[in-house]
Enzyme design. Structure first.
Site, short mmCIF file in Angstrom:
data_model
loop_
_atom_site.label_atom_id
_atom_site.label_comp_id
_atom_site.label_asym_id
_atom_site.label_seq_id
_atom_site.Cartn_x
_atom_site.Cartn_y
_atom_site.Cartn_z
N TYR A 25 -18.03 13.25 -15.87
CA TYR A 25 -18.46 11.86 -15.71
C TYR A 25 -19.40 11.82 -14.50
O TYR A 25 -19.08 12.39 -13.44
CB TYR A 25 -17.25 10.95 -15.50
CG TYR A 25 -17.63 9.54 -15.10
CD1 TYR A 25 -18.49 8.79 -15.90
CD2 TYR A 25 -17.15 8.98 -13.93
CE1 TYR A 25 -18.85 7.50 -15.52
CE2 TYR A 25 -17.51 7.70 -13.55
CZ TYR A 25 -18.37 6.97 -14.36
OH TYR A 25 -18.73 5.70 -13.98
N ASP B 55 -9.12 16.18 -15.73
CA ASP B 55 -9.37 14.77 -16.01
C ASP B 55 -9.10 14.58 -17.51
O ASP B 55 -9.87 15.06 -18.35
CB ASP B 55 -10.82 14.40 -15.64
CG ASP B 55 -11.12 12.91 -15.84
OD1 ASP B 55 -10.47 12.29 -16.72
OD2 ASP B 55 -12.01 12.38 -15.16
N ARG C 242 0.84 -1.21 0.00
CA ARG C 242 0.00 0.00 0.00
C ARG C 242 0.87 1.25 0.00
O ARG C 242 0.45 2.33 -0.43
CB ARG C 242 -0.97 -0.01 1.20
CG ARG C 242 -1.87 1.22 1.26
CD ARG C 242 -3.11 1.05 2.13
NE ARG C 242 -2.86 0.48 3.43
CZ ARG C 242 -2.25 1.10 4.43
NH1 ARG C 242 -1.82 2.33 4.29
NH2 ARG C 242 -2.06 0.48 5.58
N LYS D 73 -9.73 3.15 -19.29
CA LYS D 73 -10.08 3.54 -20.67
C LYS D 73 -8.87 3.39 -21.60
O LYS D 73 -8.32 2.31 -21.72
CB LYS D 73 -10.65 4.95 -20.67
CG LYS D 73 -11.61 5.25 -19.52
CD LYS D 73 -12.82 4.34 -19.52
CE LYS D 73 -13.72 4.68 -18.33
NZ LYS D 73 -14.60 3.59 -17.95
#
Ligand code: LCS
Length: 394
Positions: A112, A184, A59, A209
């Site tokens: 989005y 973005d 992490r 994407k």
């Protein structure tokens, strides 16, 4: 590490941040599928936790994830990047780092769906105020700024309207009021657009994407221009827990290597398909930044290296006729998401953007007749024939 920052984009996509594995010489970055890393002794462990180089716990850093972060940071001309479990984990990493009690964000109205919905539905609980504006007009962004504004958050091209925002103009507006500009860049991908070069402070992607490109991974990333901004993001990200998994990072590393090839092919298909549909009598409107008829085509040429591989359109007969299209395509698949190797078609008002109240959706130009097409890399003639056939059914 190879010094390739001045090389061509295809070279940089393939080689940036990549090096043979120091332990074995493996050319493909190995999947370091380990949650934790052994220390040589107590002093070594303490030194690693004190900031010395060395892996501690996945992490908090992992060689496979870092190979991907170095690659995307280089492609976006940033000082570093942080991989995230999903695009939404990347969006939340940015919101959580810079927003809090009494702060304000100005954002593109056509975002989005969930990127907007969490600001409207969840962040008010933490005292965060949001203003959504038509950011294609920079004056509207400037007018929405106030003393508490910490972030200007834009999506360009915007999902699903394909409306553009002038990145350089928004950077000036944000910086004049001491705010950061976040872009973005999911729809552009680093192949077509580099917001940090245009003045943005942070760029993020849903790597689900174009970057991964194979419709088999959900992932996100945040790239910062400035080390101080990166350090603030890292502090929040490591403890909030939205980190990537090494196997997920490896899949994206494999996918990104062909980003340039896929983007070129998908964009060529999109340009031809958009030109075909623009002249089709059953098509009432089409919006694609690569078409000269797009009202911001000039801005596209200024800040992008191509119009991308997504367009939206409406058909004569509105939503019912649109359903005939999306229900009967055979090469394109009726599914949400975009940026994959295959063509996908969807209806944002009832799918990706259904969570935004109808009135706000319409104000953001997400009309009920809008059909979104994310074009893939299939043989062009088959894509055209598929759409021609379903349009004839109307
Ligand atoms: N930003 C943009 C511009 C997006 O299009 C998406 C997902 C996200 C962020 C979130 O990324 P994720 O968590 O899904 O990796 N867009 C989707 C879409 O248009 N259809 O399905 C997902």
């Amino acid at each position: 590490m190879k010094d390739i920052q001045d090389k061509g984009i295809m070279t940089r996509i393939i080689h940036s941040g990549q090096h043979p594995d120091p332990a074995t010489g493996a050319v493909s970055t190995p999947i370091y599928q380990s949650s934790t890393f052994a220390f040589r002794d107590a002093d070594h462990g303490a030194a690693c936790f004190g900031g010395a180089p060395g892996y501690k716990y996945t992490r908090l850093g992992n060689p496979t994830i870092e190979a991907l972060e170095s690659n995307i940071a280089a492609l976006e001309h940033g000082c570093g990047a942080l991989g995230a479990a999903s695009g939404m984990a990347a969006v939340n990493m940015v919101y959580l780092t810079f927003l809090g009690q009494g702060t304000h964000i100005v954002a593109t109205e056509s975002l989005y769906g969930p990127s907007r919905m969490i600001l409207e539905n969840e962040y008010p609980r933490f005292g965060v105020a949001s203003t959504f504006v038509d950011s294609s007009d920079p004056q509207k962004v400037a007018d929405a700024m106030c003393d508490d504004t910490k972030l200007v958050y834009i999506e360009t091209p915007a999902n699903p309207t394909l409306i553009l925002t002038d990145i350089a103009a928004c950077a000036e507006i944000a910086h004049a009021r001491g705010a950061l500009l976040v872009v973005d860049n999911t729809f552009g991908s680093p192949y077509l657009q580099n917001p940090l070069e245009l003045g943005a402070d942070i760029v993020l992607h849903s790597m689900t994407k174009f970057i991964n490109g194979h419709t088999d991974v959900v992932a996100g990333i945040v790239v910062a221009k400035d080390p101080e901004v990166l350090a603030r993001l890292r502090k929040v990200h490591y403890n909030m827990g939205g980190t990537m998994d090494p196997h997920q990072a490896w899949l994206v590393l494999r996918g990104v290597k062909s980003l340039g090839l896929r983007m070129e092919r998908a964009q060529e298909n999109t340009m031809q398909l958009a030109a075909f549909l623009e002249k089709h009598p059953k098509v009432s409107w089409i919006r694609y930044p690569g078409l000269e008829s797009h009202p911001q085509h000039e801005l596209m040429r200024r800040q992008m290296r191509g119009g991308g591989a997504v367009f939206s359109f409406g058909v004569v007969g509105g939503i019912e006729a649109g359903k005939t299209v999306i229900n009967n395509v055979q090469i394109a698949t009726l599914a949400v998401s975009l940026g994959g190797i295959e063509t996908l078609i969807e209806h944002p008002a009832s799918m990706t953007h259904a969570g935004i109240p109808a009135q706000e959706r319409l104000a953001a130009h997400i009309t009920d007749d809008l059909v979104r097409v994310a074009v893939g890399c299939e043989t062009y003639a088959d894509l055209e024939a598929d759409l021609a056939r379903v349009l004839d059914m109307i």
